[in-house]
Write a protein that holds these residues in place. Sequence first.
Motif, mmCIF file in Angstrom:
data_model
loop_
_atom_site.group_PDB
_atom_site.id
_atom_site.type_symbol
_atom_site.label_atom_id
_atom_site.label_comp_id
_atom_site.label_asym_id
_atom_site.label_seq_id
_atom_site.Cartn_x
_atom_site.Cartn_y
_atom_site.Cartn_z
ATOM 1 N N PRO A 155 71.297 7.785 12.478
ATOM 2 C CA PRO A 155 71.161 8.967 12.936
ATOM 3 C C PRO A 155 71.351 9.013 14.373
ATOM 4 O O PRO A 155 71.115 7.866 15.052
ATOM 5 C CB PRO A 155 69.674 9.336 12.632
ATOM 6 C CG PRO A 155 69.048 8.104 12.290
ATOM 7 C CD PRO A 155 70.149 7.018 11.713
ATOM 8 N N SER A 156 71.794 10.012 15.117
ATOM 9 C CA SER A 156 71.994 9.971 16.414
ATOM 10 C C SER A 156 70.648 10.284 17.243
ATOM 11 O O SER A 156 70.268 11.465 17.673
ATOM 12 C CB SER A 156 73.103 10.986 16.876
ATOM 13 O OG SER A 156 73.404 10.807 18.308
ATOM 14 N N LEU B 57 70.737 11.472 21.027
ATOM 15 C CA LEU B 57 71.054 12.960 21.015
ATOM 16 C C LEU B 57 69.599 13.753 20.685
ATOM 17 O O LEU B 57 69.482 14.783 21.154
ATOM 18 C CB LEU B 57 72.003 13.281 20.403
ATOM 19 C CG LEU B 57 73.476 12.959 21.061
ATOM 20 C CD1 LEU B 57 74.818 13.458 20.247
ATOM 21 C CD2 LEU B 57 73.541 13.389 22.454
ATOM 22 N N GLY B 58 69.143 13.113 19.402
ATOM 23 C CA GLY B 58 67.923 13.942 19.216
ATOM 24 C C GLY B 58 66.740 13.944 20.266
ATOM 25 O O GLY B 58 66.393 15.159 20.333
ATOM 26 N N ALA C 120 67.760 16.316 22.750
ATOM 27 C CA ALA C 120 67.605 17.773 22.460
ATOM 28 C C ALA C 120 65.998 18.286 22.537
ATOM 29 O O ALA C 120 65.757 19.399 22.933
ATOM 30 C CB ALA C 120 68.033 17.893 20.622
ATOM 31 N N LYS D 285 77.374 8.502 13.689
ATOM 32 C CA LYS D 285 76.005 8.622 14.222
ATOM 33 C C LYS D 285 76.066 10.087 14.058
ATOM 34 O O LYS D 285 76.492 10.889 14.366
ATOM 35 C CB LYS D 285 75.939 8.469 15.671
ATOM 36 C CG LYS D 285 75.747 6.984 15.916
ATOM 37 C CD LYS D 285 75.303 6.681 17.391
ATOM 38 C CE LYS D 285 75.030 5.138 17.715
ATOM 39 N NZ LYS D 285 74.388 4.820 19.064
ATOM 40 N N MET D 286 75.108 10.496 12.877
ATOM 41 C CA MET D 286 74.793 11.702 12.458
ATOM 42 C C MET D 286 73.936 12.496 13.426
ATOM 43 O O MET D 286 72.999 12.175 13.818
ATOM 44 C CB MET D 286 74.334 11.841 10.944
ATOM 45 C CG MET D 286 74.672 13.187 10.265
ATOM 46 S SD MET D 286 74.141 13.074 8.375
ATOM 47 C CE MET D 286 75.803 12.499 8.177
ATOM 48 N N GLU D 287 74.296 13.958 13.587
ATOM 49 C CA GLU D 287 73.518 14.915 14.488
ATOM 50 C C GLU D 287 72.032 15.065 13.846
ATOM 51 O O GLU D 287 71.667 15.129 12.920
ATOM 52 C CB GLU D 287 74.399 16.136 14.490
ATOM 53 C CG GLU D 287 73.604 17.091 15.573
ATOM 54 C CD GLU D 287 74.063 18.601 15.374
ATOM 55 O OE1 GLU D 287 73.662 19.265 16.224
ATOM 56 O OE2 GLU D 287 75.055 18.579 14.690
ATOM 57 N N CYS D 288 71.192 15.263 15.054
ATOM 58 C CA CYS D 288 69.669 15.214 14.511
ATOM 59 C C CYS D 288 69.327 16.689 15.337
ATOM 60 O O CYS D 288 69.062 16.603 16.761
ATOM 61 C CB CYS D 288 68.799 14.238 15.252
ATOM 62 S SG CYS D 288 69.080 12.670 14.536
ATOM 63 N N PRO D 289 69.473 17.846 14.873
ATOM 64 C CA PRO D 289 69.437 19.190 15.368
ATOM 65 C C PRO D 289 68.165 19.466 15.692
ATOM 66 O O PRO D 289 67.081 19.080 14.748
ATOM 67 C CB PRO D 289 70.325 20.044 14.559
ATOM 68 C CG PRO D 289 69.920 19.383 13.047
ATOM 69 C CD PRO D 289 70.016 17.872 13.550
#
Length: 346
Positions: A169-170, A173-174, A177, A330-334
Amino acid sequence: MTAPTRGRRPTMNDIAKQAGVSQSTVSLVINDVSGTKVSRQTRETVLRIARDLGYPLARHVRSPARQQRNLILYLADELSTSPHAMQTIDGAKDTAWNNDCLVAVFATRSDRELESAVLAQMLDNPALLGVIYSTIFTRAATLPPELANVPTVLLNCHTRERTHSSVVPSELLGGFAATMHLIEAGHRRIGFINGEGWLEAASERLKGYRQALSTADIPYDAALVREGDWQVGSGYDHAMELLSLPNRPTALFCANDLMAVGALDAARKLRLDVPKKLSIVGYDDQDLAQYTHPPLSTVLLPNYEMGRWAAETLIAETRSAEPSRRIHIKMECPLVPRESVAKPPR
């Protein structure tokens, strides 16, 4: 009816002509080469014609129904009581099933002897397609030597050598955000209740928090940061400390939803209405986040999507006729906004 070859030994070219395929395709089938894109129907046709023509087939050539590699070994260090591990497994299992594959899950609790025992049994399985190697905490992993020549995709972990495709997971960026969501609501004094700093997830979420503050020209204040243990109790205790400061924060970012629930309890104890008097953001988007009062704004930890990606990548790499380039994402953590954030009180 297949025509005989009239006194001479049949060749692969004879088979190719009658099957309507290339000689190289016939070679792949006859030599039982795994990981190719030859369809089941083509394989059956080639083998039938080869037998009709009397072409000598090696004993190791198995029938199409038996030779298909469709089993994925999902090796996890822990299947904890949190939903994260099961969500990643569900993502992998659903994707595997849609690709005519099955997933076998083993949890080893990081016991090297148990891990070796599982691999000793599973790697000899002729149906084995490859391995998804998963960890409960995002971290650098040392793979067992048995996997050196086995198709393997890493889930929620990575290796320094970058020899295998991996997804994590990113977290930075999480964290960014979550903090920016509070900043955009007007908050400038934002407390952060993190997990243990030695964990990669906690370290990256802190970096995201600090980067968001820097982006908004808000000075970092170490007095507003606490290190918890991911449990409700530590969220409550640290929130009580932060909210008892002379110049208390108007918002709290908690590094997981459980600590955010503790922060909500602290706010109720202090009679601080959420979100009118205090805004709170969590992380993970566990089911409980939508049932708190008020429903908790949070950040999605993409467990299911990471499991799906790992299975898709493993299947694609093993079934490709060409060597695959290793992929590291790295997968987005919205952000998942709900009702626990509002403008700061005047």
